[in-house]
Write an enzyme that holds these catalytic residues in place. Structure first.
Site, PDB file in Angstrom:
ATOM      1  N   THR A 188       1.709  -5.622 -10.409  1.00 50.66           N
ATOM      2  CA  THR A 188       0.269  -5.382 -10.241  1.00 50.66           C
ATOM      3  C   THR A 188      -0.370  -5.275 -11.619  1.00 50.66           C
ATOM      4  O   THR A 188       0.036  -4.431 -12.432  1.00 50.66           O
ATOM      5  CB  THR A 188       0.033  -4.104  -9.423  1.00 50.66           C
ATOM      6  OG1 THR A 188       0.590  -4.293  -8.112  1.00 50.66           O
ATOM      7  CG2 THR A 188      -1.455  -3.815  -9.279  1.00 50.66           C
TER       8      THR A 188
ATOM      9  N   SER B 106       5.605  -0.806  -1.768  1.00 54.66           N
ATOM     10  CA  SER B 106       4.878  -0.226  -2.899  1.00 54.66           C
ATOM     11  C   SER B 106       5.798   0.604  -3.794  1.00 54.66           C
ATOM     12  O   SER B 106       6.730   1.255  -3.306  1.00 54.66           O
ATOM     13  CB  SER B 106       3.760   0.688  -2.358  1.00 54.66           C
ATOM     14  OG  SER B 106       3.272   1.532  -3.381  1.00 54.66           O
TER      15      SER B 106
ATOM     16  N   TYR C 188       4.595  -1.119 -10.712  1.00 54.63           N
ATOM     17  CA  TYR C 188       3.735  -0.677 -11.813  1.00 54.63           C
ATOM     18  C   TYR C 188       4.694  -0.348 -12.949  1.00 54.63           C
ATOM     19  O   TYR C 188       5.617   0.449 -12.751  1.00 54.63           O
ATOM     20  CB  TYR C 188       2.968   0.600 -11.441  1.00 54.63           C
ATOM     21  CG  TYR C 188       1.828   0.378 -10.494  1.00 54.63           C
ATOM     22  CD1 TYR C 188       1.822   0.977  -9.239  1.00 54.63           C
ATOM     23  CD2 TYR C 188       0.747  -0.421 -10.848  1.00 54.63           C
ATOM     24  CE1 TYR C 188       0.767   0.781  -8.360  1.00 54.63           C
ATOM     25  CE2 TYR C 188      -0.312  -0.622  -9.968  1.00 54.63           C
ATOM     26  CZ  TYR C 188      -0.294  -0.013  -8.737  1.00 54.63           C
ATOM     27  OH  TYR C 188      -1.346  -0.202  -7.868  1.00 54.63           O
TER      28      TYR C 188
ATOM     29  N   LYS D   9       0.005  -9.870  -9.357  1.00 53.70           N
ATOM     30  CA  LYS D   9      -0.979  -9.456  -8.323  1.00 53.70           C
ATOM     31  C   LYS D   9      -2.221  -8.922  -9.012  1.00 53.70           C
ATOM     32  O   LYS D   9      -2.157  -7.976  -9.798  1.00 53.70           O
ATOM     33  CB  LYS D   9      -0.373  -8.374  -7.433  1.00 53.70           C
ATOM     34  CG  LYS D   9      -1.366  -7.726  -6.460  1.00 53.70           C
ATOM     35  CD  LYS D   9      -0.658  -6.752  -5.518  1.00 53.70           C
ATOM     36  CE  LYS D   9      -1.640  -6.102  -4.547  1.00 53.70           C
ATOM     37  NZ  LYS D   9      -2.434  -5.018  -5.194  1.00 53.70           N
TER      38      LYS D   9
ATOM     39  N   THR E 258       0.887  -1.167   0.000  1.00 52.89           N
ATOM     40  CA  THR E 258       0.000   0.000   0.000  1.00 52.89           C
ATOM     41  C   THR E 258       0.922   1.213   0.000  1.00 52.89           C
ATOM     42  O   THR E 258       2.029   1.167   0.548  1.00 52.89           O
ATOM     43  CB  THR E 258      -0.878   0.036   1.274  1.00 52.89           C
ATOM     44  OG1 THR E 258      -0.044  -0.134   2.419  1.00 52.89           O
ATOM     45  CG2 THR E 258      -1.924  -1.077   1.240  1.00 52.89           C
TER      46      THR E 258
ATOM     47  N   ILE F 237      -8.942  -9.949   4.977  1.00 48.32           N
ATOM     48  CA  ILE F 237      -8.437 -10.746   6.097  1.00 48.32           C
ATOM     49  C   ILE F 237      -8.493  -9.899   7.363  1.00 48.32           C
ATOM     50  O   ILE F 237      -7.834  -8.851   7.465  1.00 48.32           O
ATOM     51  CB  ILE F 237      -6.980 -11.197   5.845  1.00 48.32           C
ATOM     52  CG1 ILE F 237      -6.903 -12.089   4.612  1.00 48.32           C
ATOM     53  CG2 ILE F 237      -6.420 -11.877   7.097  1.00 48.32           C
ATOM     54  CD1 ILE F 237      -7.312 -13.523   4.801  1.00 48.32           C
TER      55      ILE F 237
HETATM   56  C1  LIG Z   1       0.493   9.243  -7.809  1.00 46.71           C
HETATM   57  C2  LIG Z   1      -0.400   8.237  -7.058  1.00 46.71           C
HETATM   58  C3  LIG Z   1      -1.758   8.316  -7.177  1.00 46.71           C
HETATM   59  C4  LIG Z   1      -2.560   7.408  -6.509  1.00 46.71           C
HETATM   60  C5  LIG Z   1      -1.978   6.442  -5.700  1.00 46.71           C
HETATM   61  S1  LIG Z   1      -3.010   5.419  -4.819  1.00 46.71           S
HETATM   62  C6  LIG Z   1      -2.798   3.827  -5.484  1.00 46.71           C
HETATM   63  S2  LIG Z   1      -1.588   3.381  -6.521  1.00 46.71           S
HETATM   64  N1  LIG Z   1      -2.120   1.811  -6.538  1.00 46.71           N
HETATM   65  N2  LIG Z   1      -3.187   1.638  -5.801  1.00 46.71           N
HETATM   66  C7  LIG Z   1      -3.597   2.762  -5.189  1.00 46.71           C
HETATM   67  C8  LIG Z   1      -4.789   2.724  -4.343  1.00 46.71           C
HETATM   68  O1  LIG Z   1      -5.107   3.744  -3.735  1.00 46.71           O
HETATM   69  O2  LIG Z   1      -5.442   1.663  -4.289  1.00 46.71           O
HETATM   70  C9  LIG Z   1      -0.595   6.349  -5.595  1.00 46.71           C
HETATM   71  C10 LIG Z   1       0.192   7.251  -6.267  1.00 46.71           C
END
Ligand SMILES: Cc1ccc(Sc2snnc2C(=O)O)cc1
Length: 352
Positions: A155, A105, A129, A223, A77, A281
């Site tokens: 992801t 992350s 990503y 993922k 996260t 969970i």
């Molecule tokens: C620049 C930026 C914008 C939004 C996010 S939030 C994000 S990224 N992958 N998942 C999430 C989620 O909130 O579930 C992170 C970085």
């Protein structure tokens, strides 16, 4: 003292700024999947076995060949600094202390070097990503591999960010709050969501698995896989693991709860690679049910952020310890003396 994960959730709700709390708890659209990730577990009934010597129970297992103290790890996260000043550094320290895996992350609010320096002996995986600028992705992968990251978690369910209604109402944005340290995120001017992750390459496809394999020795885990078709493609593209996930219900709303999608993926994989699960969970029996249905371990998202909000590294350790005790107790009460004794016989299928 807090006696269950819900107590940490209540603390976080009372102590985070409203827009931060709503970002963390947020799901996509009507939050059907977010809520079903949790409620689906409550429909599953356990079939306990008795009169076995339960004086010693062993919760240890391995993932990708690395030992963990119990089958609960930390999902990727972003922006842990929203919850605690030292953010991901504290999370990594708690994971190292508990001897479980922490998936960092891409959008970490701490430099990877600092995360590693704070917890040099912890088992770490990196969540990726693929960026539009592939050179940035290649550099990031080479850097974390040299820092001792042991696996790459790609992801696959976020070619764009899910529709987070409350974040849009709150005009919630990151760049204003704090920057991502390891990757530059261009600030989008007039996008409808201030959270747009336009830097993610939405053209990423199966052919890119070979490209990733050409630039790293780390095993690749996908993922976000939810179907047997994609599980079979994952196998044919020689990835080393699948994390059954619906991104905490934050991407496509009305996909199945992960515990309901798990069996389809496990049956397609037929034991050829490890299958993991995240989503919903909250108790020890949730962990036991996921393992009984074929997950090798599970990953926690929101509860880790609640622990951070409560007391940083110590708070995360308390969340993990609480869940470990609940999981241990669920093994004692079902006659499972080790992880290998957890099987689908523990689950009542007649009502499913
Ligand atoms: C620049 C930026 C914008 C939004 C996010 S939030 C994000 S990224 N992958 N998942 C999430 C989620 O909130 O579930 C992170 C970085």
């Amino acid at each position: 003292a807090f006696v269950c994960l819900a107590d940490f959730q209540a603390f976080a709700k009372d102590n985070l700024p409203k827009s931060t709390w709503e970002f963390i708890e947020g799901g996509a659209d009507e939050c059907i999947t977010r809520d079903e990730n949790i409620s689906a577990y409550k429909k599953i009934r356990l079939r306990p076995r008795f009169l076995r010597d339960m004086s010693v129970v062993d919760t240890k297992t391995t993932i990708q060949g690395s030992e963990i103290s119990f089958p609960v790890c930390i999902a990727p996260t972003g922006f842990h600094c929203l919850c605690w000043p030292d953010g991901e550094q504290s999370t990594a320290k708690a994971a190292e202390a508990m001897n479980i895996c922490y998936v960092t992350s891409t959008y970490s609010s701490c430099f990877y070097d600092d995360i590693v320096a704070g917890a040099p002996n912890g088992l770490r995986w990196i969540q990726l990503y693929v960026q539009r600028d592939r050179k940035i992705t290649k550099k990031l992968i080479q850097k974390v591999e040299s820092l001792g990251y042991k696996a790459l978690v790609l992801t696959v369910d976020t070619p764009a960010l899910g529709n987070r209604l409350q974040d849009n109402r709150n005009r919630f944005s990151f760049p204003a709050l704090l920057s991502t340290k390891n990757i530059h995120v261009p600030i989008e001017e007039n996008s409808e969501s201030l959270l747009s992750v336009s830097s993610i390459d939405s053209s990423t496809s199966w052919k890119d698995i070979a490209w990733l394999k050409s630039i790293t020795q780390m095993p690749i885990i996908l993922k976000g896989i939810l179907t047997r078709e994609d599980a079979e493609l994952a196998i044919s593209h020689n990835v080393q693991g699948i994390l059954v996930s619906n991104h905490g219900g934050r991407q496509l709303d009305t996909v199945p709860a992960t515990i309901d999608a798990l069996t389809e993926v496990v049956n397609a994989v037929q034991g050829r690679i490890e299958v993991y699960l995240d989503g919903g969970i909250r108790t020890g029996t949730d962990v036991l049910k996921a393992l009984a249905l074929g997950a090798r371990c599970v990953f926690l998202g929101r509860p880790i952020l609640w622990g951070l909000t409560y007391k940083g590294e110590e708070g995360v350790r308390q969340v993990l310890n609480l869940l470990k005790k609940e999981f241990y107790r669920s093994m004692v009460f079902t006659g499972c003396r080790s992880i290998s004794e957890i099987s689908q016989d523990l689950v009542q299928f007649s009502k499913l």
